[in-house]
Design a protein around this motif. Structure first.
Motif, PDB file in Angstrom:
ATOM      1  N   TYR A  15     -77.639 -47.580 -31.174  1.00 16.16           N
ATOM      2  CA  TYR A  15     -78.060 -48.886 -31.743  1.00 16.16           C
ATOM      3  C   TYR A  15     -79.423 -49.728 -31.604  1.00 16.16           C
ATOM      4  O   TYR A  15     -79.553 -50.711 -32.390  1.00 16.16           O
ATOM      5  N   ASN A  60     -73.206 -50.406 -31.158  1.00 16.30           N
ATOM      6  CA  ASN A  60     -73.105 -50.365 -29.780  1.00 16.30           C
ATOM      7  C   ASN A  60     -71.824 -49.909 -29.256  1.00 16.30           C
ATOM      8  O   ASN A  60     -70.707 -50.252 -29.684  1.00 16.30           O
ATOM      9  N   ALA A  97     -73.654 -48.285 -20.556  1.00 20.72           N
ATOM     10  CA  ALA A  97     -73.458 -47.222 -21.836  1.00 20.72           C
ATOM     11  C   ALA A  97     -72.873 -45.957 -20.935  1.00 20.72           C
ATOM     12  O   ALA A  97     -71.741 -45.334 -21.672  1.00 20.72           O
TER      13      ALA A  97
END
Length: 314
Positions: A15, A60, A97
């Motif tokens: 993103y 995201n 992440a």
């Protein structure tokens, strides 16, 4: 790298947008600044190999809605729609992440390879993770997480910390090389390979799962793996008998000679050098021999024709 190797399909998730700080690595170009990274990557990679199929998602993955879609594409986004992907590659730069990818792969039982480069850009690693069989990313959390330090305090806005293109290229090469070994079934896929550029040190190890892992899906995968291993039939070890090969004749008089031993090297005339661990001497240069007392033929001033006539007369 995978595109150049002719991979069938790539699903790209990111993103971020392309910034000038990204110009010192990867394949981004100055005119792509401001574009989403996945859009710029797709455009460049299609020019490299138009036969590769791409899916790009500019979002995201850590948000709930995006996470569900991320899971769905891992489960059904293979080369044939409806089949799972072969392997997930993690190239992210933050703990949140990584944990998101770890959770998704643990829940789906999906094999994946985690990779990263240190903040000082002179070391990195890759880690092959098989849910239930090897340590997941939550089994051994980084020190900053184990000490409950907010990782956001380590990252400065507008600063790209790990920006040494050589280190990035080395780690990326390790990642792709092991991906090819896994997909094409050749060689040994490393479970963990590190890289320290300052000492040229490459640590390798196998990380086993933590029975007290905080990820519930990791615990379930561990239990499933243990049940699978327990149901495997036990294979009895048998000693292979080595049959001696005997030839009736040996026209060419070929002989098998054993390799030079350390004792034989010590007895050799040449000097045996001191080598580092892992290397051995195959042979030594023999010491110069002294002139023997045997009679030798004296030189002569006769011509070749005269010598030939003498030979014919014998």
């Amino acid at each position: 790298m995978l595109t150049r190797c002719g991979i069938g399909k790539l699903l790209l998730f990111d993103y971020d947008k392309v910034e000038l700080a990204n110009m010192n690595r990867l394949f981004y170009q100055p005119h792509q600044a401001g574009m989403s990274k996945v859009e710029a990557a797709e455009k460049t990679l299609k020019e490299i190999n138009p036969d590769v199929e791409f899916e790009v998602y500019n979002y995201n993955i850590t948000t709930m809605d995006n996470f569900n879609h991320f899971m769905e594409r891992i489960k059904n986004g293979g080369l044939k729609e409806g089949e799972p992907v072969n392997l997930v590659l993690s190239c992210v730069d933050n703990f949140e992440a990584r944990m998101t990818i770890n959770t998704a792969c643990n829940e789906l039982g999906q094999n994946w390879i985690e990779s990263g480069v240190s903040e000082n850009a002179v070391s990195g690693h890759i880690q092959f993770i098989i849910p239930g069989e090897t340590s997941c990313f939550a089994c051994a959390p980084p020190l900053v997480v184990a000490t409950k330090t907010d990782e956001k305090t380590l990252k400065r806005e507008g600063v790209c910390a790990a920006s040494l293109p050589t280190t990035m290229a080395v780690v990326a090469g390790f990642l792709v090389q092991n991906t090819l070994k896994y997909l094409l079934s050749f060689g040994d896929v490393t479970y963990y390979l590190g890289y320290n550029a300052l000492q040229d040190y490459f640590p390798t190890m196998t990380l086993r799962p933590n029975p007290q892992c905080d990820d519930n899906y990791c615990i379930k995968q561990q239990q499933a793996f243990q049940i699978k291993e327990a149901t495997k039939p036990k294979v009895e070890k048998t000693e292979d008998k080595v049959e001696e090969i005997v030839h009736d004749d040996n026209v060419w008089e070929i002989q098998l000679v054993s390799e030079t031993t350390e004792d034989e090297l010590k007895e050799a005339d040449g000097q045996v050098p001191n080598l580092v661990e892992g290397l051995k001497v195959a042979y030594t240069t023999p010491a110069p021999t002294q002139a023997s007392n045997e009679k030798t033929v004296d030189s002569t001033e006769k011509s070749l024709d005269e010598l030939m006539k003498e030979m014919q007369g014998l």
